[in-house]
Design an enzyme around this catalytic site. Structure first.
Site, mmCIF file in Angstrom:
data_model
loop_
_atom_site.group_PDB
_atom_site.id
_atom_site.type_symbol
_atom_site.label_atom_id
_atom_site.label_comp_id
_atom_site.label_asym_id
_atom_site.label_seq_id
_atom_site.Cartn_x
_atom_site.Cartn_y
_atom_site.Cartn_z
ATOM 1 N N ASP A 13 0.848 -1.045 0.047
ATOM 2 C CA ASP A 13 0.088 0.085 0.018
ATOM 3 C C ASP A 13 0.932 1.322 0.038
ATOM 4 O OD1 ASP A 13 -2.365 1.605 0.141
ATOM 5 O OD2 ASP A 13 -2.240 1.600 2.258
ATOM 6 N N ASP A 108 -3.458 2.528 -5.747
ATOM 7 C CA ASP A 108 -2.231 2.533 -5.134
ATOM 8 C C ASP A 108 -1.895 1.381 -3.952
ATOM 9 O OD1 ASP A 108 -4.257 3.002 -2.949
ATOM 10 O OD2 ASP A 108 -2.306 4.430 -1.761
ATOM 11 N N GLU A 109 -2.600 0.209 -4.284
ATOM 12 C CA GLU A 109 -2.483 -0.913 -3.233
ATOM 13 C C GLU A 109 -2.730 -2.400 -4.317
ATOM 14 O OE1 GLU A 109 -5.813 -1.874 -0.004
ATOM 15 O OE2 GLU A 109 -6.011 0.107 -0.855
HETATM 16 MG MG LIG Z 1 -2.373 4.006 0.265
#
Ligand SMILES: [Mg+2]
Length: 396
Positions: A13, A108-109
């Site tokens: 993350d 973003d993960e």
């Molecule tokens: Mg994040």
């Protein structure tokens, strides 16, 4: 109970993703409270903020006006979706170098199954370190990684030492319950605000409390399905596997609005229309889907996808519509929508499904009734030519 083959799962993350990109691109913002989202004098919310801004109590989804009150000298910037998508592609490409088993959860993960990669790159923590180094070197921003024997534990771990964290969950069945015990119940998957309130009312505040709760009582409070899931997860048991997008059959459809749409009823009705069209295509192809996905592109071109597994796999409009709507409502319309999409994945042939039916409880009857109804609608549309009217552009 974790299975015979010990898997190595990573959850990665990015830290304060949008804000970190801005601070990287504009070094003068480093060390300063930076807020990405609506302008401080406008209606609208914070999308992401830097760790410096978090010290003032600012967080995602907070009205920008409140954020400006908490920290008047914060730097407010609009969401630069194009730039963030570019970095998102870069990091996903880095992950792919280590394993093809990458499941992106958002821009973003991602989950990575690094079980096979261990022979090439070393154990889980070694792989995590290599990925963190590559991400930092190539994008200039940091990420936090959880390393664990399954998806649930990896996701929990990545959040424990942010930013720039690397958290290793003990790879031992005996130690895992103690690792989870102190965590608040909001960390459980599937425990929404309502369920949390129910659990809190019964004095269940931590995962440890949940471990000690009588299963019969728990089922009475939250329903049998949720209780069974919570019991499993509370002891760190999760057998789900990574779902990759590439190489698997999928059917999807999307539309771009002629003008950015901020009326939630209009967006929902467009999404339901897409679900119907995709459902009809599934049924025509004799396919069932195990995954439902929605895609939303916001006014600023930033794009999100959200997905949910369907068990057992289905092909009826009712389940597809309900799931699509739930995913959309969970996300919330925090900014005008440019494009909405609906997709299905992990498709299987009709022939695979009857076997499931043998073991199904009444629920399945409902689902086959739903299927019969959906097929009846298909026949009506075919007969009266409605199908050709309802068909839109498709994207496979
Ligand atoms: Mg994040």
């Amino acid at each position: 109970m974790l299975g015979n083959v010990q898997r190595t799962i990573l959850h990665i993350d990015m830290d304060a993703f949008f804000a970190a990109i801005e601070q990287h691109d504009r070094p003068e913002l480093k060390g300063k409270p930076v807020v990405i989202g609506a302008a401080p004098d406008r209606r609208g919310v914070v999308s992401t903020c830097s760790y410096e801004a978090r010290k003032y109590g600012i967080h995602s989804a907070m009205p920008s006006r409140t954020a400006a009150r908490l920290c008047p000298h914060a730097v407010f910037l609009p969401v630069n979706g194009r730039r963030y998508s570019e970095v998102s592609r870069q990091i996903m490409e880095i992950f792919q170098r280590f394993t093809p088993l990458v499941e992106p959860l958002s821009c973003d993960e991602a989950f990575l199954d690094a079980t096979g990669a261990r022979y090439l790159f070393g154990d889980g923590p070694a792989i995590a370190k290599r990925i963190k180094a590559a991400v930092a070197a190539e994008t200039g921003i940091t990420c936090s990684v959880g390393v664990a024997p399954n998806l649930f534990l990896a996701k929990i771990a990545s959040d424990m030492n942010k930013p720039d964290g690397l958290t290793l969950v003990p790879f031992s069945e005996k130690l895992i319950p103690a690792f989870l015990a102190p965590l608040p119940i909001k960390r459980m998957w599937g425990a929404g605000k309502k369920t949390q309130a129910v659990l809190e009312a019964h004095n269940i505040h931590t995962i440890g409390d949940l471990q000690k709760t009588d299963p019969v009582k728990l089922a009475a409070w939250v329903g049998e399905n949720a209780a069974a899931t919570f019991r499993r997860l509370a002891f760190g048991i999760d057998s789900r596997t990574i779902e990759t997008e590439s190489g698997e059959k999928s059917i999807s459809n999307e539309i771009t609005f002629s003008e950015d749409q901020s009326d939630s009823a209009a967006v929902e009705s467009a999404l339901l229309d897409l679900a119907d069209k995709v459902g009809a295509r599934l049924r025509r192809a004799g396919l069932f889907t195990a995954t439902v996905q929605i895609k939303v592109r916001w006014k600023d071109f930033s794009t999100i996808t959200r997905q949910r597994r369907i068990d057992p796999p289905c092909c009826d409009d009712f389940t597809l519509r309900e799931t699509a709507l739930e995913l959309l409502q969970k996300e919330g319309l925090h900014s005008p929508v440019r494009l909405i999409g609906f997709g299905t994945g992990n498709l299987c042939k009709t022939a695979d499904v009857p076997q499931l039916e043998l073991f199904q409880i009444p629920e399945k009857q409902t689902s086959s009734k739903r299927e019969q109804l959906s097929r009846a609608v298909d026949r009506i549309r075919e007969k009266f030519g409605l199908q050709s009217i309802r068909r839109g552009s498709t994207l496979d």
